[in-house]
Motif scaffolding. Structure first.
Motif, PDB file in Angstrom:
ATOM      1  N   VAL A   1       0.859  -1.185   0.000  1.00 33.79           N
ATOM      2  CA  VAL A   1       0.000   0.000   0.000  1.00 33.79           C
ATOM      3  C   VAL A   1       0.892   1.231   0.000  1.00 33.79           C
ATOM      4  N   VAL A   2       0.600   2.167  -0.871  1.00 32.96           N
ATOM      5  CA  VAL A   2       1.202   3.500  -0.822  1.00 32.96           C
ATOM      6  C   VAL A   2       0.057   4.491  -0.872  1.00 32.96           C
ATOM      7  N   TYR A   3      -0.076   5.283   0.186  1.00 32.09           N
ATOM      8  CA  TYR A   3      -1.202   6.219   0.283  1.00 32.09           C
ATOM      9  C   TYR A   3      -0.692   7.651   0.237  1.00 32.09           C
ATOM     10  N   ASP A   4      -1.197   8.419  -0.721  1.00 30.94           N
ATOM     11  CA  ASP A   4      -0.880   9.836  -0.880  1.00 30.94           C
ATOM     12  C   ASP A   4      -2.004  10.636  -0.227  1.00 30.94           C
ATOM     13  N   PRO A   5      -1.823  11.088   1.015  1.00 30.14           N
ATOM     14  CA  PRO A   5      -2.934  11.743   1.716  1.00 30.14           C
ATOM     15  C   PRO A   5      -3.288  13.108   1.155  1.00 30.14           C
ATOM     16  N   ALA A   6      -2.349  13.792   0.532  1.00 32.51           N
ATOM     17  CA  ALA A   6      -2.639  15.118  -0.017  1.00 32.51           C
ATOM     18  C   ALA A   6      -3.640  15.036  -1.161  1.00 32.51           C
ATOM     19  N   ARG A   7      -3.614  13.925  -1.898  1.00 30.87           N
ATOM     20  CA  ARG A   7      -4.522  13.746  -3.041  1.00 30.87           C
ATOM     21  C   ARG A   7      -5.571  12.663  -2.793  1.00 30.87           C
ATOM     22  N   ASN A   8      -5.503  12.030  -1.651  1.00 28.74           N
ATOM     23  CA  ASN A   8      -6.374  10.896  -1.331  1.00 28.74           C
ATOM     24  C   ASN A   8      -6.257   9.809  -2.392  1.00 28.74           C
ATOM     25  N   ASP A   9      -5.041   9.591  -2.859  1.00 34.31           N
ATOM     26  CA  ASP A   9      -4.773   8.545  -3.839  1.00 34.31           C
ATOM     27  C   ASP A   9      -4.243   7.308  -3.121  1.00 34.31           C
ATOM     28  N   LEU A  10      -4.858   6.174  -3.382  1.00 35.17           N
ATOM     29  CA  LEU A  10      -4.481   4.927  -2.740  1.00 35.17           C
ATOM     30  C   LEU A  10      -3.975   3.946  -3.793  1.00 35.17           C
ATOM     31  N   PHE A  11      -2.675   3.654  -3.733  1.00 34.56           N
ATOM     32  CA  PHE A  11      -2.067   2.650  -4.595  1.00 34.56           C
ATOM     33  C   PHE A  11      -2.000   1.340  -3.808  1.00 34.56           C
ATOM     34  N   ILE A  12      -2.454   0.242  -4.410  1.00 36.59           N
ATOM     35  CA  ILE A  12      -2.411  -1.056  -3.738  1.00 36.59           C
ATOM     36  C   ILE A  12      -1.935  -2.124  -4.716  1.00 36.59           C
ATOM     37  N   ALA A  13      -1.360  -3.178  -4.162  1.00 40.89           N
ATOM     38  CA  ALA A  13      -0.958  -4.319  -4.993  1.00 40.89           C
ATOM     39  C   ALA A  13      -0.942  -5.574  -4.143  1.00 40.89           C
ATOM     40  N   SER A  14      -1.368  -6.689  -4.745  1.00 38.12           N
ATOM     41  CA  SER A  14      -1.259  -8.020  -4.147  1.00 38.12           C
ATOM     42  C   SER A  14      -0.526  -8.912  -5.132  1.00 38.12           C
TER      43      SER A  14
ATOM     44  N   ALA B   1      -1.860  -4.370  -9.700  1.00 39.57           N
ATOM     45  CA  ALA B   1      -1.705  -3.123  -8.954  1.00 39.57           C
ATOM     46  C   ALA B   1      -2.792  -2.155  -9.384  1.00 39.57           C
ATOM     47  N   PHE B   2      -3.251  -1.344  -8.430  1.00 40.92           N
ATOM     48  CA  PHE B   2      -4.372  -0.448  -8.687  1.00 40.92           C
ATOM     49  C   PHE B   2      -4.133   0.916  -8.060  1.00 40.92           C
ATOM     50  N   LEU B   3      -4.634   1.951  -8.716  1.00 39.46           N
ATOM     51  CA  LEU B   3      -4.758   3.281  -8.130  1.00 39.46           C
ATOM     52  C   LEU B   3      -6.243   3.521  -7.948  1.00 39.46           C
TER      53      LEU B   3
ATOM     54  N   SER C   1       8.005  -1.463  -5.071  1.00 39.05           N
ATOM     55  CA  SER C   1       8.562  -2.506  -5.941  1.00 39.05           C
ATOM     56  C   SER C   1       7.479  -3.467  -6.407  1.00 39.05           C
ATOM     57  N   LEU C   2       6.549  -3.815  -5.507  1.00 47.54           N
ATOM     58  CA  LEU C   2       5.464  -4.717  -5.908  1.00 47.54           C
ATOM     59  C   LEU C   2       4.507  -4.023  -6.867  1.00 47.54           C
ATOM     60  N   MET C   3       4.294  -2.714  -6.678  1.00 51.82           N
ATOM     61  CA  MET C   3       3.457  -1.967  -7.624  1.00 51.82           C
ATOM     62  C   MET C   3       4.011  -2.100  -9.040  1.00 51.82           C
ATOM     63  N   VAL C   4       5.331  -1.929  -9.164  1.00 43.91           N
ATOM     64  CA  VAL C   4       5.965  -1.965 -10.478  1.00 43.91           C
ATOM     65  C   VAL C   4       5.818  -3.340 -11.124  1.00 43.91           C
TER      66      VAL C   4
END
Length: 337
Positions: free
Chosen positions: A120-133, A138-140, A222-225
């Motif tokens: 999980v990478v969360y950008d709180p300034a933009r409320n963007d949530l990147f996730i990957a399993s 991977a998803f935004l 790295s998992l996102m990529v």
């Protein structure tokens, strides 16, 4: 979110949002934030510490038997011998944050038996949530991520990170910078590696390279990529990168060209290298490499915190094997990067 999340990923999302809430509240009044220095140009704030505490509390509340490797607290909390290891950067881009520059994020990765499986990478300034399993993409937010399709480095936009700590090898970096800059469409340096890697996964960058990074800076990204169809490794193109302090990522075509340019500048650390994983796997050695890395991190911080001695002190004796495992690789005549 529309897709069903793995239970551990769902817990990581809750933890990242808890940290993001703390960060967003603090961003409303930056003048009141207490800032300390871990080193030259290396800052830590009470927000980093509070966000990390919130993340760890959520994770250990759900999985008390898991291990923790966090930027501010190292391995102080969590099980030390668990096959599960959470790798946490509560606020990647602290310098941006304290200046009000809205490029920072919370990064959380889960490794199981040495392989990063949730991120999980969360950008709180933009409320963007990147996730990957692992194996599930991977998803935004609700959008599937794919790396870009550009094939020529001359048309590629490349992300990077500048060296900023005292003792970093600036001359070496400038050579790399010139090498890449002269052969690509442009270089960008926002200042948060976790987001940089997400931008590669999203196709906004075609590639990325940086040195001097820690596991918590790159584990989730790295998992996102890889889940977005990209490649990631050290400067020689091997997938051993997490503890090597050098990283290159990109879509397959651009990645190969960046490796060709950066290979002469590699400083891989054989002493802590894990066994080679399968191609394309994002990995972490949760045992000896973690201990060696944490030990190497603690040494300069302890030296910086210690008061100047009025008289000369005898040298500290360190076992040769531990020193070899903990120290980063360095040039014979230059400062370590």
């Amino acid at each position: 979110m529309s897709q069903a999340l793995h239970p551990m990923l769902n817990t990581a999302v809750k933890a990242a949002r808890a940290a993001g809430a703390i960060i967003n509240r603090a961003s409303l009044d930056l003048d009141r934030i207490a800032v300390d220095r871990k080193g030259h140009n290396d800052f830590v704030t009470e927000v980093d510490q509070a966000a990390e505490q919130a993340v760890i509390d959520v994770l250990l509340g759900a999985y008390p038997g898991h291990g923790i490797l966090a930027e501010e607290s190292g391995r102080e909390r969590g099980a030390k011998d668990s096959e599960y290891l959470w790798i946490i950067d509560p606020l990647d881009g602290t310098t941006n944050f304290i200046h009000g520059f809205p490029v920072y994020a919370t990064s959380i990765a889960l490794a199981f038996r040495g392989k990063v499986e949730q991120a999980v990478v969360y950008d709180p300034a933009r409320n963007d949530l990147f996730i990957a399993s692992k194996g599930r993409g991977a998803f935004l937010n609700d959008k599937r991520l794919r790396v870009s399709k550009r094939t020529r480095l001359t048309e590629a936009l490349i992300g990077t990170g500048f060296p900023f700590r005292r003792g970093d090898n600036f001359k070496r970096y400038l050579k790399m910078f010139e090498e890449v800059m002269s052969q690509c469409a442009g270089l960008r340096r926002p200042g948060a590696a976790a987001l940089d890697l997400c931008y590669v996964a999203a196709g906004w960058y075609d590639g990325f390279f940086e040195t001097g990074l820690s596991p918590w800076d790159v584990a989730a990204g790295s998992l996102m990529v890889t889940e977005a169809g990209g490649l990631i490794g050290n400067f020689t193109g091997e997938s051993d990168f997490l503890y090597q302090r050098e990283i290159v990522a990109g879509n397959p075509k651009v990645y190969a060209q960046l490796v060709g340019l950066l290979k002469p500048y590699t400083r891989t650390i054989d002493a802590v290298a894990p066994a080679p994983p399968a191609p394309g796997e994002a990995t972490v050695d949760a045992g000896d490499a973690t201990a060696a890395f944490v030990a190497a991190q603690a040494e300069p911080q302890a030296a910086a915190a210690a008061p100047a001695a009025p008289t000369r002190k005898p040298p500290v004796r360190i076992r040769k094997e531990a020193a070899a495992a903990a120290k980063p690789a360095r040039d014979d005549d230059e400062a370590p990067f």
